[in-house]
Design an enzyme around this catalytic site. Sequence first.
Site, PDB file in Angstrom:
ATOM      1  N   LYS A  58       0.810  -1.216   0.000  1.00 11.93           N
ATOM      2  CA  LYS A  58       0.000   0.000   0.000  1.00 11.93           C
ATOM      3  C   LYS A  58       0.849   1.274   0.000  1.00 11.93           C
ATOM      4  CE  LYS A  58      -4.024  -2.073  -0.034  1.00 11.93           C
ATOM      5  NZ  LYS A  58      -3.680  -3.481  -0.283  1.00 11.93           N
TER       6      LYS A  58
HETATM    7  C1  LIG Z   1      -9.800  -2.816  -1.525  1.00 10.53           C
HETATM    8  C2  LIG Z   1      -9.172  -3.513  -0.350  1.00 10.53           C
HETATM    9  N1  LIG Z   1      -9.849  -3.574   0.808  1.00 10.53           N
HETATM   10  C3  LIG Z   1      -9.322  -4.175   1.889  1.00 10.53           C
HETATM   11  C4  LIG Z   1      -8.083  -4.753   1.872  1.00 10.53           C
HETATM   12  C5  LIG Z   1      -7.558  -5.438   3.083  1.00 10.53           C
HETATM   13  O1  LIG Z   1      -6.445  -4.804   3.624  1.00 10.53           O
HETATM   14  P1  LIG Z   1      -5.566  -5.514   4.742  1.00 10.53           P
HETATM   15  O2  LIG Z   1      -4.642  -6.463   4.060  1.00 10.53           O
HETATM   16  O3  LIG Z   1      -4.836  -4.377   5.408  1.00 10.53           O
HETATM   17  O4  LIG Z   1      -6.496  -6.198   5.684  1.00 10.53           O
HETATM   18  C6  LIG Z   1      -7.330  -4.700   0.693  1.00 10.53           C
HETATM   19  C7  LIG Z   1      -5.995  -5.313   0.653  1.00 10.53           C
HETATM   20  O5  LIG Z   1      -5.371  -5.531  -0.331  1.00 10.53           O
HETATM   21  C8  LIG Z   1      -7.890  -4.070  -0.452  1.00 10.53           C
HETATM   22  O6  LIG Z   1      -7.221  -4.005  -1.610  1.00 10.53           O
END
Ligand SMILES: Cc1ncc(COP(=O)(O)O)c(C=O)c1O
Length: 389
Positions: free
Chosen positions: A187
């Site tokens: 990210k």
């Molecule tokens: C659109 C979206 N929402 C939620 C997430 C979940 O993030 P995390 O890995 O921090 O839980 C991601 C992760 O790639 C994502 O791309």
Amino acid sequence: MSVSTATFLPFHRALIGEEEMEGVLEVLRSGWLTTGPRVKEFEAQFAAFVGAPHAIAVSSCTAALHLALAAIGLEEGDEVILPTMTFAASGEVVLYFNAKPVLVDSLSGSFHVDPDAIERAITPRTRAIIPVHYAGYPCAMDEILQIAKQHGLKVIEDAAHALPSSYKGRPVGSIGDISCFSFYATKTLTTGEGGMITTGDAEFADRMRRLSLHGISKDAWKRYRAEGTWRYDVLEAGYKYNFTDLQAALGIAQLGKCEAMQRSRAAIAERYDAALGGLDAFEIPAYPEHIGHAHHLYVLLVNADALRIDRDRVIEELKTRGIGTSVHFIPLHLHSLYRDQLCYAAGQFPNAEERFERAISLPIYPGMSDADADRVIEALVEVGQEHGR
Ligand SMILES: Cc1ncc(COP(=O)(O)O)c(C=O)c1O
């Protein structure tokens, strides 16, 4: 001539400098590694950065979305509307409650959710909408907030891609009822794993903070410190979703260069746009007006009319030329879980499927040099020439 395959250009590589390393070492030297003063500092800085009254750091964006749904009181049998064009996390959190994720299509020619489709999906059981700010720029928030207001729904923004990002001058993180950010490895701000929740609602904030650490009464993290007390009370069943000082040290350093990193990604996007915009084989991304784009993803579309190979083969061709790519996303309704257990079917969301079949996410990160971006461009030009119709 074939593009060099000597070194592999990965899809992503985090930009970690001396500031991050020093910050982490400082925490290690302090002898206190989990939730503590660095987390509080990071939360305060993040809240100020996105203009939100409250920020709660948690272990992931998935945890953030889970706590957001808990805060609004989601219950078994309730419905939450979200786009099919998203990652597994946005839908699975709804299932944690035995509630129903109601999937909707993207706008035609877009990866972003269609507000009209949201409105059509509302039933008496609908409690919330989760717009996903795909690639790093916001959904049509005026329309979505208006629909939510009319129907008494909460808006929980999946802002995993959207830092820093804005809508008509307002930073993402200060728009909907609750916003959820991700600090996962790829990210725009990374702490390896991690997430942040922002909200303007003090009650939601208190509840999410409590739930993030076992449902224990306020300031549980201080119980081993001089200013804290060993006595605590468990008020409700919570989760182990807290963020650590080690992660916060990374986060503070990364937040300090968040805007500079955004500018570097924007410059790469511009370079891609300029070089790839004229090719028949591909379509470059288009953005609406009034948005600030985090440029988390640069999603190129394959033009089937102009190429004899499909998207998957283009990805393979790029790989053999030493270029790492990815695809965002396989729409949720095409996964076994949604097909077999939630009765969704292929063909149901044609706009999202059309985007999915054509999409390739190209490398875009601040550590890339102009030469790296040019390598990607040359590889694409070559693939277009070799496999063009
Ligand atoms: C659109 C979206 N929402 C939620 C997430 C979940 O993030 P995390 O890995 O921090 O839980 C991601 C992760 O790639 C994502 O791309």
